[in-house]
Design an enzyme around this catalytic site. Structure first.
Site, short mmCIF file in Angstrom:
data_model
loop_
_atom_site.label_atom_id
_atom_site.label_comp_id
_atom_site.label_asym_id
_atom_site.label_seq_id
_atom_site.Cartn_x
_atom_site.Cartn_y
_atom_site.Cartn_z
N GLY A 403 7.68 -7.66 3.40
CA GLY A 403 8.33 -6.50 2.80
C GLY A 403 9.53 -6.94 1.99
O GLY A 403 10.20 -7.91 2.31
N GLY A 406 15.50 -3.46 -2.30
CA GLY A 406 16.64 -3.74 -3.15
C GLY A 406 17.74 -4.52 -2.44
O GLY A 406 18.48 -5.26 -3.07
N GLN A 407 17.85 -4.36 -1.10
CA GLN A 407 18.93 -4.99 -0.37
C GLN A 407 18.50 -6.13 0.52
O GLN A 407 19.33 -6.91 0.97
CB GLN A 407 19.66 -3.93 0.50
N THR A 409 14.94 -8.77 2.24
CA THR A 409 13.55 -9.22 2.31
C THR A 409 13.19 -9.40 3.78
O THR A 409 13.99 -9.90 4.55
CB THR A 409 13.37 -10.55 1.56
N VAL A 410 11.96 -9.01 4.15
CA VAL A 410 11.52 -9.09 5.55
C VAL A 410 10.44 -10.16 5.67
O VAL A 410 9.46 -10.16 4.92
CB VAL A 410 10.98 -7.72 6.04
N LYS A 424 14.84 -9.76 8.94
CA LYS A 424 15.35 -9.09 7.74
C LYS A 424 16.51 -9.91 7.17
O LYS A 424 17.54 -10.06 7.81
CB LYS A 424 15.82 -7.67 8.09
N ASP A 519 17.60 9.04 5.67
CA ASP A 519 16.60 8.57 4.70
C ASP A 519 15.19 8.65 5.31
O ASP A 519 14.43 7.68 5.26
CB ASP A 519 16.91 7.14 4.26
#
Length: 722
Positions: A403, A406-407, A409-410, A424, A519
């Site tokens: 995954g 914007g903030q 990467t997983v 993460k 969210d």
């Protein structure tokens, strides 16, 4: 004798630390300063040998528009004025133009900045999109599409001309006459637009829009915090009506196509980056000095390298004296012990400083404050070391990426004990507060339908969070990219809706402190190996006091799921989460996306369309065909009516998540008597999950209601969204 040698040794250590002030800035024979601004390599002036490609060429113009006695540097091929360059951070400070609308003779032409093809992007971390105006919407556009925006509202006491008297350095820009929002990542070009609040209405009052730099207050007094959160300000001096430009920050990298040979030096290190492009995992490189300062793009640019000849010559007598005295006393055991102690202490000091710098950079001080206040349950999480996570993820191999946002990467990984994990990794330009916020909130949550936090790692330049691994993607993918091996039946949809509702009810009413998710959307609902729902992504969530009824923040969220009442008032309540859940419930009913584009490329809201169909009594025209075939009509209508109540424009009329959970459980119980439920039970039911399907779940939820008995009092909490 020994004391004298020790003093000489400390002098040598101090010299090595201070020697970094004499490190080279530019290539030999190249000008390294324009006016008062140092120009470090890879930037340079005049000769092409002095800079790394045309984009890094600096034009030193004379005179400056602000000072007629000094030169001013400009990025020649972009035309933006440079105020400072930071090589280690990969940043360039510039003066950026602002956009004026309806300001009479001072109206400016449409700002349409472009960095396309260059190694520069507008920094998401260090900039904000800011607008000043009355009852207007400011929009940041990329290739004609809206990518950011904010709403500013004025009260009746505001007079014409007051907007121009705003001083950004003293303004919070929280939505009253001035507003702000984040930039999208990888922003290389943009344009701005200002319009009225109503659709197709233009604003007729003087308004301003700009991309501007944001600074963080530094210090330990309460002034630097707002309800426990760090405060920020805009370093813009003067009234907004008098401004033509504002400070902004560009990030840069050495692009792959520059073919620049980077220094091979054991005092520096280079790594792959994707600062300028989201399409490539490696669009360029950045280098840094291991000591934390210097110019890694030059040979000898990092500390601890041999000093320049003139520096070495001036200290040669002292050096010779030290060598002689050390040689004479070399056999002394006491001297060796002292030197060993000094070396050990020096090494420990250097390592401790590095660790403290990384700890502070990764928000360790804020996390430490949360730990001491008891907000974080340290018994539930583990502190991982970097080697452990590097081994688990094969050194963060790109093949392990599951995954990307914007903030962060997983990555998927496996620990030594066989546990499958998700790591993460936050980006350099990401918001460190989101890392701390998610860590604190998830450490307080213990619910089977909320993704579980296993621990964190603070030893790296970039903070890491470690979660349980959720194998079957998210609800959006499962719903809109149908899996033939495991189709989205009516019973599965009901179960997922019930599980998400139960998790939100837990967050709102049964957690140790109420939590607003902020969210809720189908992409933030993950599905485990048995396709059970797991609510994820708590980066923007907020933990609040039990006597607080709402949060006042700058509007942010995902279009299609955003509560209209929150958009108008900037006040987020637990009913705002209910609205977002209502959109997810409509997605499950209809199988349609929350936002679709019509033939005229206009955005169409699923929520608005659903409400219209309910009012016109044609809702079954948009219900998914599989739902109508498998579900009983009266049960489907109960869910339709529940979703319609969740989407009420007036938040007070919406049900609580407690009421939503009970209604969905009741519908599931009735549906459970059908043949479809029995067929599904044969497929996915297991011993560890039977407790959720029986009636004991309702009893469990009702027992949790006792925890939520409270009588809140109204109290505004103004939180500045970062």
């Amino acid at each position: 004798m020994i004391l004298k040698l020790v003093i000489h040794f400390f002098i040598l250590v101090i010299w090595e630390v201070s020697a970094q002030d004499d490190l080279p800035v530019a290539k030999l024979g190249c000008n390294w300063q324009c006016g008062d601004v140092p120009i470090p390599f890879p930037f340079g002036m005049k000769s092409s040998e002095c800079y790394a490609g045309k984009w890094f060429e600096i034009e030193c113009r004379n005179p400056s528009r602000y000072n007629h006695y000094t030169h001013t540097p400009y990025l020649k091929w972009i035309g933006l004025e440079v105020t400072s360059i930071y090589v280690e951070e990969g940043l360039v400070n510039i003066n950026n133009p602002i956009y004026r609308s309806n300001c009479g003779s001072k109206d400016s032409s449409q700002v349409n900045q472009s960095l396309e093809g260059s190694p520069f992007v507008y920094s998401q971390k260090h900039n904000k999109f800011v607008a000043a105006g009355c009852n207007s919407i400011a929009v940041l556009k990329l290739n004609g599409s809206d990518v950011s925006g904010c709403v500013s509202i004025c009260d009746q006491n505001y007079k014409v001309g007051d907007i121009g008297k705003i001083e950004l350095i003293n303004s919070d820009c929280n939505g009253k006459s001035c507003c702000e929002n984040s930039l999208p990542p990888y922003l290389k070009e943009y344009s701005t637009e200002i319009k009225g609040l109503k659709e197709n209405e233009t604003s007729d009052e003087c308004s301003y829009a700009m991309v501007v730099q944001q600074y963080q207050y530094h210090g330990y007094r309460p002034f630097f915090y707002n309800n426990g959160r760090k405060r920020y300000y805009f370093p813009v001096y003067g009234l907004v009506k008098d401004l033509d430009v504002v400070p902004a920050v560009l990030e840069w990298e050495i692009l792959n196509n520059l073919n620049l040979t980077l220094p091979l030096d054991h005092h520096s290190e280079c790594c792959d980056t994707n600062v300028t492009s989201s399409q490539y995992k490696r669009s360029g490189q950045r280098c840094s000095c291991k000591s934390g300062s210097g110019n890694p793009y030059l040979d000898g640019g990092c500390p601890d390298d041999p000093p320049p000849p003139q520096y070495r010559k001036s200290r040669s007598p002292l050096t010779i004296s030290i060598i002689k005295e050390v040689s004479i006393s070399f056999g002394s055991i006491i001297l060796l012990l002292i030197l060993w102690r000094v070396l050990t202490a020096t090494k420990k000091t250097i390592v401790d400083k590095y660790r403290k710098r990384m700890f502070k950079r990764n928000g360790g001080l804020l996390l430490q404050q949360r730990l001491s206040s008891g907000e974080v349950n340290v018994d539930k999480v583990k502190i991982f070391n970097l080697k452990e996570l590097e081994k688990a993820t094969d050194n963060f191999n790109t093949n392990r990426v599951v995954g990307k946002g914007g903030q962060a990467t997983v990555y998927k990984g496996m620990l030594i004990n066989g546990t499958i994990i998700a790591v993460k990794k936050f980006k350099v330009q990401g918001k460190i507060e989101e890392f701390i916020n998610e860590f604190v909130i998830l450490s307080q949550i213990n619910h089977r339908n909320v993704v579980k936090l296993l621990g964190s790692c603070l030893e790296t330049k970039i903070p890491l969070l470690v979660y349980e691994f959720i194998p079957n993607g998210n609800l959006f993918e499962y719903l809109h990219q149908q899996n033939e091996d495991f189709p989205m039946t009516w019973d599965i949809r009901l179960r997922i809706a019930t599980e998400v509702a139960g998790a939100l009810f837990y967050l709102h009413s049964a957690a140790s402190q109420p939590i607003y998710h902020k969210d809720i959307k189908s992409t933030n609902i993950l599905l485990d190996e048995k396709y059970r729902a797991k609510v994820a992504d708590f980066g923007t969530s907020r933990m609040i006091s039990s006597d607080v009824t709402h949060l006042t923040t700058v509007v942010q969220g995902t279009f299609g799921y955003l509560d209209p009442e929150y958009f108008q008032t900037s006040q987020f309540t637990e009913k705002s989460d209910v609205y977002s859940f209502g959109v997810v419930l409509v997605e499950l009913l209809t199988g349609k996306r929350p936002i679709t584009l019509t033939s005229s490329e206009e955005a169409k809201s699923l929520a608005s369309y659903f409400i219209l169909c309910v009012e016109q009594d044609c809702v079954f025209d948009i219900i998914d065909e599989r739902v109508t075939k498998e579900g009983e009509k009266n049960h489907i209508m109960e869910v339709v009516n529940l979703a319609n109540r969740c989407l009420e424009l007036n938040g007070k009329r919406r049900p609580t998540m407690k009421e939503v959970t009970l209604e969905l459980e009741s519908i599931r119980k009735l549906e459970g008597k059908s043949n479809a439920q029995e067929k599904y039970n044969e497929l996915v039911r297991s011993e560890d999950y039977q407790c959720w399907d029986d009636y004991s779940t309702i009893l469990e939820i009702r027992s949790a209601f006792d925890l939520s008995s409270r009588t809140p009092t109204l109290e505004d909490i103004h939180i500045r969204t970062i």
